[in-house]
Design a protein around this motif. Structure first.
Motif, short mmCIF file in Angstrom:
data_model
loop_
_atom_site.label_atom_id
_atom_site.label_comp_id
_atom_site.label_asym_id
_atom_site.label_seq_id
_atom_site.Cartn_x
_atom_site.Cartn_y
_atom_site.Cartn_z
N LEU A 180 10.99 -13.58 3.66
CA LEU A 180 11.99 -12.80 4.39
C LEU A 180 11.69 -12.72 5.88
O LEU A 180 12.47 -12.13 6.63
N ASN A 188 12.04 -8.43 -5.44
CA ASN A 188 12.79 -9.33 -4.59
C ASN A 188 14.08 -8.66 -4.08
O ASN A 188 14.40 -8.71 -2.88
N MET A 207 8.28 -16.11 -8.49
CA MET A 207 8.98 -15.36 -9.55
C MET A 207 8.42 -15.69 -10.94
O MET A 207 9.03 -15.35 -11.95
N ARG A 215 9.29 0.86 7.41
CA ARG A 215 10.34 1.51 6.64
C ARG A 215 9.94 1.91 5.25
O ARG A 215 10.63 2.70 4.60
N HIS A 263 14.62 -7.60 -0.20
CA HIS A 263 15.74 -8.26 0.47
C HIS A 263 16.65 -7.24 1.14
O HIS A 263 17.22 -7.48 2.21
N THR A 264 16.84 -6.12 0.47
CA THR A 264 17.76 -5.12 1.02
C THR A 264 17.11 -4.35 2.17
O THR A 264 17.75 -4.10 3.20
N ILE A 265 15.85 -4.01 1.99
CA ILE A 265 15.18 -3.16 2.99
C ILE A 265 14.89 -3.91 4.29
O ILE A 265 14.99 -3.35 5.38
N CYS A 266 14.50 -5.16 4.18
CA CYS A 266 14.04 -5.88 5.37
C CYS A 266 15.22 -6.40 6.18
O CYS A 266 15.96 -7.29 5.73
N ALA A 267 15.39 -5.87 7.36
CA ALA A 267 16.57 -6.21 8.16
C ALA A 267 16.28 -7.32 9.15
O ALA A 267 17.18 -8.07 9.53
N VAL A 278 24.16 2.06 0.17
CA VAL A 278 23.03 1.13 0.06
C VAL A 278 22.95 0.62 -1.38
O VAL A 278 22.79 -0.57 -1.63
N VAL A 319 10.56 4.84 2.78
CA VAL A 319 10.96 4.57 1.40
C VAL A 319 9.70 4.27 0.60
O VAL A 319 8.81 3.56 1.08
N ARG A 371 16.68 7.15 4.92
CA ARG A 371 16.03 6.16 5.76
C ARG A 371 16.85 4.88 5.79
O ARG A 371 17.00 4.22 6.81
N ILE A 428 20.29 -1.53 6.77
CA ILE A 428 19.71 -2.48 5.81
C ILE A 428 19.92 -3.91 6.31
O ILE A 428 20.56 -4.13 7.34
N ASN A 429 19.40 -4.83 5.55
CA ASN A 429 19.53 -6.26 5.89
C ASN A 429 21.00 -6.61 6.16
O ASN A 429 21.83 -6.58 5.24
N PRO A 430 21.33 -6.94 7.38
CA PRO A 430 22.73 -7.20 7.70
C PRO A 430 23.27 -8.43 6.97
O PRO A 430 24.48 -8.54 6.75
#
Ligand SMILES: Cc1ncc(COP(=O)(O)O)c(C=O)c1O
Ligand SMILES: Cc1ncc(COP(=O)(O)O)c(C=O)c1O
Lengths: 481, 481
Positions: free
Chosen positions: B185, B154, A335, B222, B158-162, B324, B255, A3, A9-11
């Motif tokens: 994000l 986090n 956090m 996603r 960050h990686t998944i959300c484009a 990824v 995912v 997927r 992924i986040n560019p």
């Protein structure tokens, strides 16, 4: 097909670059693993030297005994029930026990979350330190403990950057945390070049023209980052440079972010904090500088403390709008809090044993031993560079790095291009493969087009490794001449 | 006017909500400061109870002795030079010393940065734990140490959300880290409601319709987040629920992010890890579930460990594309590494003393004492709630929370509206002011329109405070009837 792919992924994460821990660092870890397993026969070196990262305790720097003794009690407060064993059996001094008690009283357990912005008593201790250092008041309410300065920078840039059009003035070369975070945030990095010919100082005209150009392009430039003492340059700014920046920031209404994590790593002249200089300017010219918003950052990772792994640091805000601070507070609370034992190290860093305290003598000896060791290594490395063909390097001024210019023969450039690499990267990879020494190419920090550099720490002990560089360089130059 | 104002900072930071540490928490800190200074005469209570946050060691939970003894040596390795004092003077067992030596051998100094994704030997130890727990292989290369699970979440989001169109299925009610991070994000939270009538279980039809609706709206959904055991609900999912989610995720190519930080806080039934269930499904129906991408998260903050302040955790990736993963590696490297002493706590959590080890007996006693204590408090609190007018609360199943429904009289709603507050927030503020007990209104986690809840931990010792709630509730109901 998964997927998530590198294409969806986040560019902005994809676009971020972080060379300090990039391909070279990964390769050096592989070599290290081979060495550790005794499988390094095929390699032309016996050990790997991580000169790519300012990580003092990975190399030779020993932790300060007072800090670690206190920390051992914070981790196991039951030790306080055996005070006589601590004092007589283990040789802990009474001020170690006192400090541990004081911290535990205010922190509770180091295993509990603290307030989001840090333990109140530790913030008060930092404020007192800032008052002693600068000669001006500091308010604990404006101090935020962080997981290393990295997390402080992350918080500040997250708050400041509103959209892709937000511009942040960043020195080039710079510690790549800044450009990487701006990439992730999809904000605009507005580079201003440091002046190699003036010991990597900050030339206000260069800053102004970078600013004017970005403004003319429609960028909403909001803040200026200064790293002092510099990374990777090692430059330690004179007060005059700082005044010019603050004056410029006041006139152009820019937030100032002063990264002062190397404030105790100064060999030439003395460290001037942005806070102290700002307060002096405010006193001298009432009204004119009142509006300046300054965020200054510090860390336990550097200096004679070198406690990188504990992830401790703080930032102080001056002149920020309270509602903006409320948003910063909320952001850090997501956090939960900075590592609490790291917060305790911050407290000890800003409030070490003093003359007359039982632990002072040892503390002072260790502290100055580390300082002198760093200075000597810096000078030895500098001397080696000055004797290498095509290498130019200013005198060591501060921080933990030298950042020499390298002038490589055109044939080296061609060989690099054949591998799809920049010449400095090519040089650094060959250096690693030949000597086990890991440094970072100048392109990882940014450099003027056409110029080439590498950054090396001067943390590794001894001179043997310096010899390896000298030998490699000679052979490299011969090969590509 | 300052350069940064609440109107021009990052609108996504501004939009983020994080009630767990919001107004109520801040107010409770103020009360606490008054109590600490002996200025609480004007308050109708003598102490403040932070039942708003799962922070075991802030309340009654003692740290596990073995962990802290090892940590004391990690902080001060010089103690190893006085092994006889450790063993005889301080009563440390030999396995404490052995573990500390082992960790130091692999970590080096806890004051040095580690590899970005964690100390290799610690990742190996986690992999072995996962193999024992799940009965399936785990690869250390897919394990990433993090600064608490918060930082893992986090990184993953960050990686998944484009882009703003990326949708993530999030349970409601949920731990607000998820919605807050998605706000920052600027991605789309796709809420799916948990089923209060079925012990807050996950109803796959509800998930599907939330998903279908978002898809129809053009959202690129996603990933799906599951918190098991639940926060704030305490629900512990049966294997069947997990199978349905994995099946759904496989069919829809989503995912799966499994937040399993409460995996040892289970009172009813047993914990089923997403990883084990996925691997079983993959075995049972070859081919069908091979493509599932699963990220599962764990933390040292919860369970019987409760080391929140140390900020330790990890996540394991299954089925992710290597490119990824390379981007995830790069992203975590920007912040350098997770706190190293926290990483060591992760190692000890996943590899505690075993039967026959010198420290086992004490470890086991402490561990089960904490577990039983939590269960008893949960039941006592549940009993109190069951006797309160208009309060309904399912049986405690797991995690550290109860999340009762409260049915408030209309007049309370009017009084709340007059203050510009939701009724549950109004109730919680009055509770804090009257009793010093800080809980979080259901609106901080999300709840079905028209329903009202609050979340309280059951960490505080004794029953006196439960009595305070009962008394307050009675008076509140009288007042607004
Ligand atoms: C200029 C500068 N700022 C910030 C940092 C971040 O350090 P830490 O997050 O360990 O405090 C570094 C680390 O090398 C640095 O060189
Ligand atoms: C469901 C859940 N996930 C993650 C976290 C984050 O915990 P930490 O960052 O301390 O590991 C928490 C903390 O309460 C939680 O409840």
């Amino acid at each position: 097909m998964t997927r998530l792919t590198v294409d969806n992924i986040n560019p902005h994460v994809r676009a971020a670059k972080y060379a300090v821990r990039g391909e070279l660092a990964v390769k050096s870890e592989e070599f290290k693993a081979l060495v550790a397993k005794g499988e390094a026969q095929s390699l032309p070196f016996d050990n790997v030297i991580n000169a790519n990262i300012g990580n003092p305790q990975q190399l030779d720097q020993k932790p300060i005994t007072f800090f670690r003794q206190v920390a051992s009690i914070l981790e196991n407060p039951q030790l306080l029930e055996k005070e006589e064993v601590l004092l007589n059996g283990l040789g802990y001094k009474s001020d170690v026990v006192d400090r541990a008690r004081w911290l535990l009283k205010h922190v509770g357990s180091v295993g509990a979350y603290s307030a989001s912005n840090g333990v109140p008593a530790i913030k008060e201790s930092i404020a007192k330190f800032l008052e002693r250092r600068d000669g001006f008041p500091a308010n604990p309410a404006n101090i935020y403990l962080s997981a290393g300065a990295s997390s402080g920078v992350n918080t500040l840039l997250h708050t400041i950057c509103a959209n892709p059009n937000t511009g942040i003035l960043v020195p080039i070369p710079q510690y790549p945390l800044y450009t990487a975070t701006l990439s992730v945030l999809d904000a605009t990095c507005v580079p201003y070049y440091l002046d190699e010919s003036k010991n990597w100082g900050t030339d206000i005209n260069t800053v102004r023209s970078a600013y004017e150009k970005a403004k003319a392009d429609g960028t909403d430039v909001r803040a200026i980052v200064i790293i002092n003492p510099g990374n990777p340059t090692g430059a330690s700014l004179p007060e005059e440079d700082i005044r010019q920046i603050l004056d410029f920031a006041a006139k152009e209404n820019l937030v100032v972010m002063a990264d002062e994590v190397y404030q105790t790593n100064v060999f030439v002249g003395k460290f001037h904090s942005f806070k102290a200089v700002l307060r002096r300017m405010q006193q001298e010219t009432p009204g004119q500088y009142d509006g300046v918003e300054l965020a200054s950052l510090h860390s336990i990772s550097k200096g004679m403390v070198g406690e990188c792994g504990h992830r401790g640091g703080y930032f102080e805000l001056c002149g920020f709008d309270p509602e903006v601070e409320a948003n910063i507070y909320k952001f850090v609370s997501i956090m939960l809090c900075a590592p609490v034992i790291g917060q305790c190290f911050v407290e000890m860093m800003v409030n070490p044993p003093r003359q007359g305290d039982p632990s002072f003598e040892l503390y002072d000896k260790e502290h100055s031993g580390i300082f002198e060791g760093l200075r000597q290594r810096a000078n030895a490395l500098h001397k080696a560079f000055s004797e290498m063909e095509g290498v130019q390097c200013g005198e060591p001024q501060g921080s933990m790095y030298l950042f020499p210019t390298i002038d490589l023969p055109p044939k080296a450039g061609e060989a690099a291009a054949a591998e799809g690499r920049s010449p400095d990267e090519f040089y650094c990879i060959r250096l690693l493969e030949a000597t086990g020494i890991c440094v970072v190419p100048g392109s990882g920090f940014g450099q003027k087009d056409g110029s080439l550099h590498f950054r090396t720490t001067f943390l590794a002990p001894g001179t043997e490794w310096t010899g390896r560089i000298v030998k490699f360089h000679k052979e490299f130059m011969e090969k590509y001449r």
